[in-house]
Write a protein that holds these residues in place. Structure first.
Motif, short mmCIF file in Angstrom:
data_model
loop_
_atom_site.label_atom_id
_atom_site.label_comp_id
_atom_site.label_asym_id
_atom_site.label_seq_id
_atom_site.Cartn_x
_atom_site.Cartn_y
_atom_site.Cartn_z
N THR A 85 0.83 -1.19 0.00
CA THR A 85 0.00 0.00 0.00
C THR A 85 0.87 1.25 0.00
N LEU A 86 0.27 2.36 -0.31
CA LEU A 86 0.93 3.66 -0.31
C LEU A 86 0.18 4.55 0.67
N ASP A 87 0.85 4.88 1.75
CA ASP A 87 0.19 5.67 2.81
C ASP A 87 -1.11 5.00 3.27
N GLY A 88 -1.06 3.67 3.37
CA GLY A 88 -2.20 2.92 3.90
C GLY A 88 -3.29 2.60 2.90
N GLN A 89 -3.17 3.07 1.64
CA GLN A 89 -4.16 2.75 0.61
C GLN A 89 -3.46 2.03 -0.54
N LYS A 90 -4.18 1.11 -1.17
CA LYS A 90 -3.60 0.32 -2.24
C LYS A 90 -3.12 1.20 -3.39
N PHE A 91 -1.91 0.88 -3.90
CA PHE A 91 -1.49 1.51 -5.14
C PHE A 91 -2.55 1.24 -6.20
N SER A 92 -2.91 2.26 -6.96
CA SER A 92 -3.97 2.09 -7.96
C SER A 92 -3.67 2.94 -9.18
N THR A 93 -3.41 2.27 -10.31
CA THR A 93 -3.20 2.98 -11.56
C THR A 93 -4.47 3.68 -12.00
N ASP A 115 3.40 -1.41 3.75
CA ASP A 115 3.07 -0.05 3.36
C ASP A 115 4.33 0.72 3.00
N PHE A 116 4.29 1.42 1.87
CA PHE A 116 5.39 2.31 1.49
C PHE A 116 5.07 3.71 1.99
N SER A 117 6.02 4.27 2.74
CA SER A 117 5.89 5.64 3.25
C SER A 117 7.13 6.41 2.84
N PRO A 118 6.99 7.56 2.19
CA PRO A 118 8.17 8.35 1.82
C PRO A 118 9.06 8.68 3.02
N ASP A 146 15.95 13.16 1.31
CA ASP A 146 14.99 14.12 1.88
C ASP A 146 13.58 13.58 1.68
N ALA A 147 12.88 13.33 2.78
CA ALA A 147 11.53 12.76 2.68
C ALA A 147 10.60 13.64 1.86
N ALA A 148 10.79 14.96 1.94
CA ALA A 148 9.90 15.88 1.20
C ALA A 148 10.05 15.68 -0.30
N GLU A 149 11.26 15.34 -0.74
CA GLU A 149 11.49 15.13 -2.17
C GLU A 149 10.73 13.89 -2.66
#
Length: 534
Positions: free
Chosen positions: A329-337, A373-376, A522-525
């Motif tokens: 997931t990305l920030d807790g939600q499934k990656f979705s094209t 989960d992927f988190s920047p 840098d997480a912001a990047e």
């Protein structure tokens, strides 16, 4: 030496590759291939885009171009993303290319003829939703509703929440996925494969398919009965012609004989790569490679149904091992094209961020038996602390060494060699089973040992061993280490163990400033790359 054929995913070319795709089957397949080659095995890696999947049609209408043009464009972008991250397989097929299209289409028809001859095709009538103005049946990418198994929102025939596949007539609260002015119903006939349920389950057990996926097959059979869809009235794809078309718009489902055709294309490419006289997946013989498949859990059922196609046709084309991964997931939600909730791989590359750092962090997440989960922010912290931090301290020790080629070699302690042998065994098993998180953990564990190991084995040897463990996950970095240490190749794990012995040649200290290093992130990047549903 063993021959291996590895097939990694079959992404739909309706959008660009995102980190969820990369961190699942593609990275696991690439890491296994690199490990096997280092150990002396012959490996062919193959993938393809599912260029006739229904969501290509959806993307084409949304973007105002032909399905073929849409599929070929996204195929090229997906290939570019795999190449940029060193995950491109040896062969990446586009079924719209002339080189693959004829065989791909031909195998559809040949397999259908074989099923027909063996009496394994069943024609069933269905009452489907349809667009009242165009007459278009609302199936596959055009249908939405709730899963009949778990009640969650679903699209087409499949539920990404529970992995179940079903019939459009069983969808709860069915509706068009896109607004239609007038909706009616229509009666049509589709073709199904008549399953031997017990043979299917037995073949899955023989391949040690995990129990939760065996349970998924059982639940499918309870919900749908012993049949698997071969066609649907989509109107675009490989036309169904065996037996006589049950309806004018019937085409092959890409999740039935289309998948088996992909397997046979992979076998063809393995034969071409190694000069074999015949496709080794068409018959049992001495040239058959060990066939491993990597795929996401949403494709588990249709991929396991290829065992049923093998049983029904008698063609031994199904994989020997199935490696399914859960969603990232990305920030807790499934990656979705389709919802554009993604970090696109090419966006990451265009930002100038390190691809080996990405590979290592995605491996650490390793969405195997559980979702992750992927988190920047977590990615930036991992790279900064582990790769730009602890690893850099080992590199400092190597470049600060005063040893020369005349310096006597130092033998590592027996305890250190045993620790490495344990790590190497864990590493091999992790890659064999697709457990990337465990493979990354062995790199972490050796890096944690490095400060003490440097005193007993020398910094350059410790680094060379680390490169051997890291090579499947961080290939560019490992190759640069090999070059700077003047090794003929990144050592296999067995060779790396010998580097810890005093009877191996001395490894001179590299020139200061030449070892490859990772920069803090840098997480912001990274956060700026996250697209939002719009």
């Amino acid at each position: 030496m063993t021959d291996h054929l590895i097939l990694a995913a079959l992404p739909t070319p309706n959008g660009e590759l995102h980190l969820g795709h990369l961190g699942g089957p593609f990275l696991a397949a690439d890491a296994l291939a690199r490990h096997l080659r280092a150990e002396g095995h012959r490996v062919t890696t193959v993938s393809a885009t599912d260029g006739r999947e229904s969501y290509v049609l959806d993307a084409a209408r949304r973007e105002g171009r032909t399905p073929e043009a849409t599929a070929r464009d996204y195929h090229a972008r997906i290939e570019a993303a795999l190449t940029a991250t060193d995950c491109r397989p040896d062969v990446f097929l586009d079924v719209h290319d002339a080189a693959a299209e004829a065989d791909h289409r031909g195998w559809h028809h040949a397999l259908a003829e074989r099923l027909s001859e063996r009496g394994r095709i069943e024609i069933r009538r269905e009452r489907l939703l349809a667009d009242a103005d165009s007459g278009e049946e609302l199936i596959a990418c055009w249908l939405a509703g709730r899963c009949p198994a778990c009640g969650e929102e679903a699209a087409g025939y499949t539920c990404e929440a529970c992995g179940m596949w079903f019939q459009p007539t069983d969808v709860r609260e069915p509706r068009p996925r896109h607004p239609r002015e007038r909706v009616t119903t229509t009666d049509t006939a589709s073709a199904f494969l008549r399953l031997d349920a017990q043979a299917l389950l037995d073949m899955a057990r023989e391949r040690r398919v995990p129990g939760d996926y065996l349970d998924l097959v059982r639940r499918y059979l309870e919900l749908n009965g012993p049949r698997w869809r071969l066609t649907h009235p989509l109107g675009w794809g490989v036309p169904w012609s065996t037996p006589a078309p049950p309806a004018p718009r019937q085409v092959h489902s890409t999740y039935a004989l289309g998948t088996t055709a992909m397997f046979l294309l992979a076998g063809r490419e393995h034969a071409r790569a190694h000069g074999l006289p015949h496709n080794p997946l068409l018959a049992v013989g001495p040239h058959r490679p060990h066939f491993t498949l990597y795929f996401g859990m949403d494709g588990a059922l249709p991929l396991l149904m290829q065992l049923a196609v093998q049983e029904a046709t008698g063609i031994p084309c199904a994989p020997d091992e199935y490696r399914f991964n859960r969603f990232m997931t990305l920030d807790g939600q499934k990656f979705s094209t389709s919802r554009d909730h993604v970090v696109r791989v090419l966006d990451y590359v265009a930002a100038g961020l390190d691809t080996d750092a990405l590979r290592f962090h995605l491996a650490r997440l390793g969405p195997g038996e559980k979702p992750t989960d992927f988190s920047p922010e977590a990615f930036a912290e991992d790279v900064t602390q582990t790769l730009a931090g602890r690893l850099s301290r080992l590199l400092d020790a190597c470049e600060g060494s005063t040893s020369t080629p005349d310096t006597p070699a130092v033998s590592a302690t027996t305890a250190l060699r045993h620790r490495f042998e344990d790590l190497a065994a864990r590493h091999r098993e992790a890659l064999r089973t697709g457990d990337l998180a465990e493979a990354a953990a062995t790199v972490d564990d050796w890096l944690a040992l490095a400060p003490d190991a440097v005193d007993t084995a020398g910094a350059t040897r410790v680094l060379a061993v680390l490169a051997a463990l890291a090579a499947p996950l961080m290939p560019r970095w490992a190759d640069l280490v090999r070059d700077r240490l003047r090794l003929p190749a990144v050592p296999a794990l067995g060779t790396a163990a010998r580097l810890l012995s005093s009877d191996t040649s001395h490894l001179p200290a590299p020139t200061p400033g030449t070892l490859p290093r990772f920069a803090p992130v840098d997480a912001a990047e990274v956060r700026a790359l996250v697209r939002r549903p719009g």
